[in-house]
Design a protein around this motif. Structure first.
Motif, PDB file in Angstrom:
ATOM      1  N   VAL A 256       0.788  -1.300   0.084  1.00  0.00           N
ATOM      2  CA  VAL A 256      -0.034  -0.013   0.081  1.00  0.00           C
ATOM      3  C   VAL A 256       0.955   1.080  -0.032  1.00  0.00           C
ATOM      4  CG1 VAL A 256      -1.812   1.362   1.256  1.00  0.00           C
ATOM      5  CG2 VAL A 256      -1.745  -0.995   1.052  1.00  0.00           C
ATOM      6  N   ARG A 257       1.766   1.387   0.859  1.00  0.00           N
ATOM      7  CA  ARG A 257       2.787   2.342   0.970  1.00  0.00           C
ATOM      8  C   ARG A 257       3.441   2.725  -0.421  1.00  0.00           C
ATOM      9  NH1 ARG A 257       7.580   3.694   5.230  1.00  0.00           N
ATOM     10  NH2 ARG A 257       8.656   5.269   4.132  1.00  0.00           N
ATOM     11  N   ASP A 258       4.000   1.741  -1.031  1.00  0.00           N
ATOM     12  CA  ASP A 258       4.523   1.641  -2.346  1.00  0.00           C
ATOM     13  C   ASP A 258       3.696   2.381  -3.489  1.00  0.00           C
ATOM     14  OD1 ASP A 258       6.795   0.647  -1.609  1.00  0.00           O
ATOM     15  OD2 ASP A 258       6.611  -1.450  -2.339  1.00  0.00           O
ATOM     16  N   ALA A 259       2.294   1.907  -3.440  1.00  0.00           N
ATOM     17  CA  ALA A 259       1.118   2.245  -4.463  1.00  0.00           C
ATOM     18  C   ALA A 259       0.814   3.669  -4.115  1.00  0.00           C
ATOM     19  CB  ALA A 259      -0.037   1.444  -4.179  1.00  0.00           C
ATOM     20  N   ALA A 260       0.725   4.225  -2.908  1.00  0.00           N
ATOM     21  CA  ALA A 260       0.628   5.603  -2.527  1.00  0.00           C
ATOM     22  C   ALA A 260       1.633   6.474  -2.900  1.00  0.00           C
ATOM     23  CB  ALA A 260       0.360   5.698  -0.976  1.00  0.00           C
ATOM     24  N   VAL A 261       3.045   6.221  -2.733  1.00  0.00           N
ATOM     25  CA  VAL A 261       4.141   6.825  -3.012  1.00  0.00           C
ATOM     26  C   VAL A 261       4.225   7.107  -4.454  1.00  0.00           C
ATOM     27  CG1 VAL A 261       6.528   7.188  -3.047  1.00  0.00           C
ATOM     28  CG2 VAL A 261       5.441   6.459  -1.124  1.00  0.00           C
ATOM     29  N   THR A 262       4.125   5.853  -5.422  1.00  0.00           N
ATOM     30  CA  THR A 262       4.072   5.894  -6.824  1.00  0.00           C
ATOM     31  C   THR A 262       3.088   6.794  -7.379  1.00  0.00           C
ATOM     32  OG1 THR A 262       4.911   3.744  -6.788  1.00  0.00           O
ATOM     33  CG2 THR A 262       3.909   4.370  -8.882  1.00  0.00           C
ATOM     34  N   LEU A 263       1.479   6.943  -6.909  1.00  0.00           N
ATOM     35  CA  LEU A 263       0.576   7.510  -7.349  1.00  0.00           C
ATOM     36  C   LEU A 263       0.895   9.008  -6.801  1.00  0.00           C
ATOM     37  CD1 LEU A 263      -2.433   8.061  -8.188  1.00  0.00           C
ATOM     38  CD2 LEU A 263      -2.987   7.986  -5.733  1.00  0.00           C
ATOM     39  N   ILE A 264       1.500   9.449  -5.850  1.00  0.00           N
ATOM     40  CA  ILE A 264       1.544  10.851  -5.460  1.00  0.00           C
ATOM     41  C   ILE A 264       2.771  11.368  -6.396  1.00  0.00           C
ATOM     42  CG2 ILE A 264       2.440  12.324  -3.732  1.00  0.00           C
ATOM     43  CD1 ILE A 264       1.144  10.195  -1.664  1.00  0.00           C
ATOM     44  N   LEU A 265       3.781  10.566  -6.480  1.00  0.00           N
ATOM     45  CA  LEU A 265       5.033  11.168  -7.390  1.00  0.00           C
ATOM     46  C   LEU A 265       4.551  11.285  -9.015  1.00  0.00           C
ATOM     47  CD1 LEU A 265       8.121   9.025  -5.852  1.00  0.00           C
ATOM     48  CD2 LEU A 265       7.474  11.524  -5.403  1.00  0.00           C
ATOM     49  N   ASP A 266       3.621  10.207  -9.202  1.00  0.00           N
ATOM     50  CA  ASP A 266       3.070  10.414 -10.724  1.00  0.00           C
ATOM     51  C   ASP A 266       2.437  11.490 -10.830  1.00  0.00           C
ATOM     52  OD1 ASP A 266       2.526   8.996 -13.204  1.00  0.00           O
ATOM     53  OD2 ASP A 266       0.493   9.258 -12.409  1.00  0.00           O
ATOM     54  N   LYS A 267       1.562  11.836  -9.948  1.00  0.00           N
ATOM     55  CA  LYS A 267       0.459  13.057 -10.197  1.00  0.00           C
ATOM     56  C   LYS A 267       1.192  14.345  -9.650  1.00  0.00           C
ATOM     57  CE  LYS A 267      -3.192  10.994 -11.094  1.00  0.00           C
ATOM     58  NZ  LYS A 267      -3.617  11.060 -12.498  1.00  0.00           N
ATOM     59  N   GLY A 268       2.278  14.449  -8.830  1.00  0.00           N
ATOM     60  CA  GLY A 268       2.832  15.730  -8.344  1.00  0.00           C
ATOM     61  C   GLY A 268       4.329  15.947  -9.087  1.00  0.00           C
ATOM     62  N   LEU A 269       4.906  15.156  -9.746  1.00  0.00           N
ATOM     63  CA  LEU A 269       5.981  15.607 -10.273  1.00  0.00           C
ATOM     64  C   LEU A 269       6.069  15.578 -11.961  1.00  0.00           C
ATOM     65  CD1 LEU A 269       8.628  13.361  -8.167  1.00  0.00           C
ATOM     66  CD2 LEU A 269       8.088  15.813  -7.992  1.00  0.00           C
ATOM     67  N   LYS A 270       6.530  16.507 -12.514  1.00  0.00           N
ATOM     68  CA  LYS A 270       6.570  16.545 -14.037  1.00  0.00           C
ATOM     69  C   LYS A 270       7.254  15.537 -14.726  1.00  0.00           C
ATOM     70  CE  LYS A 270       6.158  21.621 -14.312  1.00  0.00           C
ATOM     71  NZ  LYS A 270       6.996  22.850 -14.846  1.00  0.00           N
ATOM     72  N   LYS A 271       6.722  15.035 -15.530  1.00  0.00           N
ATOM     73  CA  LYS A 271       7.593  13.779 -16.248  1.00  0.00           C
ATOM     74  C   LYS A 271       8.385  14.297 -17.349  1.00  0.00           C
ATOM     75  CE  LYS A 271       3.409  11.234 -15.592  1.00  0.00           C
ATOM     76  NZ  LYS A 271       2.682  11.951 -14.870  1.00  0.00           N
TER      77      LYS A 271
END
Length: 196
Positions: A181-196
């Motif tokens: 769950v932690r890994d999924a949350a971190v991935t989601l937040i980084l995906d939505k919060g950082l420019k690609k």
């Protein structure tokens, strides 16, 4: 003389809060009565009602104290963070501390359900000093966001994932572990919060 009385009052409150926490963990929130709390602590019910109007108010005071302790430890670590990923991982370390206190986590879930059916308590439980707050989360990550995705939504998503895990964990489903769950949350937040 007034100082001695203040110290005695503080000790009485602490004794009653300690008694309540032990009984809530052992019996559950709903099954524990004010009379049991006071008997276990060695005080009269009058002493209880000198400090709290109800068992719900006592619980909120205990919860506020616990959250303050968890947040103080988190905030010390946050002062050294330099990126969104570091901040999110510190936040998840904080959430893991809550999960490790597994008996208390179950009592909190029970109280949350109780509060959902009690409008005046439900409103209070929504205040940030008592729970994981989307606004607090947003404040912690805002300066590290590189996109215009709303920080409050990221906070809400993070909270939903965490609280969903808490329910799964309390039920003993074994389907998800906290790291997943932690890994999924971190991935989601980084995906939505950082420019690609």
């Amino acid at each position: 003389m007034a100082r001695k009385q203040k110290e005695k009052s503080k000790q009485t409150m602490n004794d009653l809060m300690d008694s309540a926490q032990k009984l809530f963990v052992r019996k559950g929130y709903v099954a524990t009565s004010v009379a049991e709390i006071t008997d276990n602590a060695g005080y009269s019910k009058g002493n209880f009602y000198r400090y709290w109007a109800s068992k719900d108010r006592l619980f909120l005071d205990i919860l506020e104290s616990k959250m303050r302790d968890y947040r103080e430890a988190r905030d010390k670590k946050l002062s050294t963070a330099g990126s969104l990923e570091e901040v999110i991982n510190i936040i998840w370390d904080f959430l893991e501390d809550i999960v490790r206190d597994c008996n208390w986590a179950k009592v909190f879930l029970e109280f949350t359900i109780h509060a959902a059916r009690t409008p005046e308590i439900r409103g209070d439980l929504g205040l940030s000093q008592y729970r994981l707050s989307d606004e607090i989360f947003a404040g912690l990550i805002s300066e590290y966001l590189e996109t215009d995705f709303p920080a409050e939504k990221l906070g809400a998503l993070n909270t939903v994932m965490f609280e969903g895990f808490m329910v799964h964990n309390a039920l003993g489903t074994g389907v998800l572990d906290l790291q997943t769950v932690r890994d999924a949350a971190v991935t989601l937040i980084l995906d939505k919060g950082l420019k690609k």
